[in-house]
Write an enzyme that holds these catalytic residues in place. Structure first.
Site, PDB file in Angstrom:
ATOM      1  N   GLY A 102       0.703  -1.360   0.137  1.00  0.00           N
ATOM      2  CA  GLY A 102       0.058   0.153  -0.225  1.00  0.00           C
ATOM      3  C   GLY A 102       0.769   1.224  -0.028  1.00  0.00           C
TER       4      GLY A 102
ATOM      5  CD  GLU B 104      -1.752  -6.458   3.408  1.00  0.00           C
ATOM      6  OE1 GLU B 104      -1.158  -5.385   2.829  1.00  0.00           O
ATOM      7  OE2 GLU B 104      -3.054  -6.294   3.785  1.00  0.00           O
TER       8      GLU B 104
ATOM      9  N   GLY C 260      -6.233  -2.816  -0.035  1.00  0.00           N
ATOM     10  CA  GLY C 260      -5.289  -3.321  -1.274  1.00  0.00           C
ATOM     11  C   GLY C 260      -5.418  -4.723  -1.792  1.00  0.00           C
TER      12      GLY C 260
ATOM     13  CG  ASP D 124      -7.686  -0.466   4.660  1.00  0.00           C
ATOM     14  OD1 ASP D 124      -7.088  -0.056   3.750  1.00  0.00           O
ATOM     15  OD2 ASP D 124      -7.742  -1.965   4.324  1.00  0.00           O
TER      16      ASP D 124
HETATM   17  C1  5RP Z   1      -3.324  -3.631   1.556  1.00  0.00           C
HETATM   18  C2  5RP Z   1      -3.551  -3.019   2.900  1.00  0.00           C
HETATM   19  C3  5RP Z   1      -3.128  -1.674   3.029  1.00  0.00           C
HETATM   20  O1  5RP Z   1      -1.975  -1.685   4.128  1.00  0.00           O
HETATM   21  C4  5RP Z   1      -4.141  -0.723   3.574  1.00  0.00           C
HETATM   22  O2  5RP Z   1      -5.093  -0.685   2.503  1.00  0.00           O
HETATM   23  C5  5RP Z   1      -3.614   0.647   3.640  1.00  0.00           C
HETATM   24  O3  5RP Z   1      -3.140   1.089   2.345  1.00  0.00           O
HETATM   25  P1  5RP Z   1      -2.731   2.651   2.260  1.00  0.00           P
HETATM   26  O4  5RP Z   1      -1.359   2.747   3.230  1.00  0.00           O
HETATM   27  O5  5RP Z   1      -2.362   2.783   0.861  1.00  0.00           O
HETATM   28  O6  5RP Z   1      -3.817   3.655   2.804  1.00  0.00           O
HETATM   29  O7  5RP Z   1      -4.399  -3.520   3.715  1.00  0.00           O
HETATM   30  O8  5RP Z   1      -4.176  -4.820   1.456  1.00  0.00           O
END
Ligand code: 5RP
Length: 233
Positions: free
Chosen positions: A30, A111, A105, A92
């Site tokens: 991300g 993850e 993402g 998020d």
């Molecule tokens: C991807 C994730 C990301 O870490 C999460 O969506 C945060 O993304 P960003 O830092 O772009 O806001 O869980 O699967």
């Protein structure tokens, strides 16, 4: 500072403060995790860090590691043996208990495997991600095998979730994850029992993993618009 600058500063700050030479590292996905990857790459190139063994959580992160020459392994490789010293990743949403949701993402499966295999977990976020209750503003993602899309949706609705199949943006049809599955995004009308649901969701046949992270307490680096980064232990 704009949001990208805040994210870059936050990711960089986590690497500066937490990463030591010789560590086995999980690298998240991300727009906040990637600046951490880039800074790690820079410190390796400058010789300020050495002996890092990294495990990537997505194609996006692997490609960034390849660009910077960061040595990549899998969790199964002998050098890693299923155990990491530290994972740095974005989120998020994150609440006051440091429970978080991830998967915006689409990379939540690896993850979570990576975070839960780490002795220490660090979440890097900007202040917009801090919430009182998870799942009320940003949906909670859940990865499901395609054959179980409807059965899982019905089971989730019984558990109180409103369920949306994640559609792709520049491809017709749904998002297909890196493991060939679909993503369901779950919304809740009131505060959810996140810890119970993290377990409960995974008991439904066909669910691969869900985006609640409640069984590991991360240190949280919060980037703020005034250019400061707060570290919440
Ligand atoms: C991807 C994730 C990301 O870490 C999460 O969506 C945060 O993304 P960003 O830092 O772009 O806001 O869980 O699967």
């Amino acid at each position: 500072m704009d949001q990208n600058e805040i994210k870059a500063l936050t990711g960089k700050s986590a690497v500066e403060q937490l990463v030591k030479s010789g560590m086995k590292l999980g690298l998240g996905t991300g727009s906040t995790a990637l600046p951490a990857v880039r800074h790690l790459g820079l410190l390796l190139k400058e010789g300020k860090l050495s002996g890092i063994k990294a495990v990537s959580t997505s194609f996006q992160t692997s490609m960034e590691c390849e660009k910077w020459g960061i040595p990549l392994y899998t969790l199964n490789s002998g050098e890693i043996n299923g155990q990491l010293d530290l994972t740095i990743d974005g989120a998020d949403e994150i609440d006051e208990r440091h429970w978080c949701t991830k998967g915006g993402g689409g990379a939540l499966l690896v993850e979570k495997i990576t975070a839960y295999a780490s002795s220490a977990f660090c979440v890097v976020v900007d202040e917009s991600k801090l919430v009182k209750n998870l799942g009320l503003t940003f949906p909670v993602p859940l990865e499901v095998i395609p054959e179980a899309r409807r059965t899982v949706t019905l089971a989730l609705e019984k558990l109180g979730a409103r369920v949306t199949l994640r559609e792709a943006l520049r491809k017709a049809g749904p998002v297909i994850t890196e493991h060939g599955n679909l993503l369901l995004d779950l919304a809740f009308d009131g505060p959810a029992d996140c810890a119970a649901l993290e377990t409960e969701f995974n008991r439904i046949p066909g669910v691969v993993e869900n985006g609640f992270f409640t069984r590991i307490r991360p240190v949280v680096f919060v980037g703020r618009s005034n250019g400061s980064v707060e570290v919440k232990q």
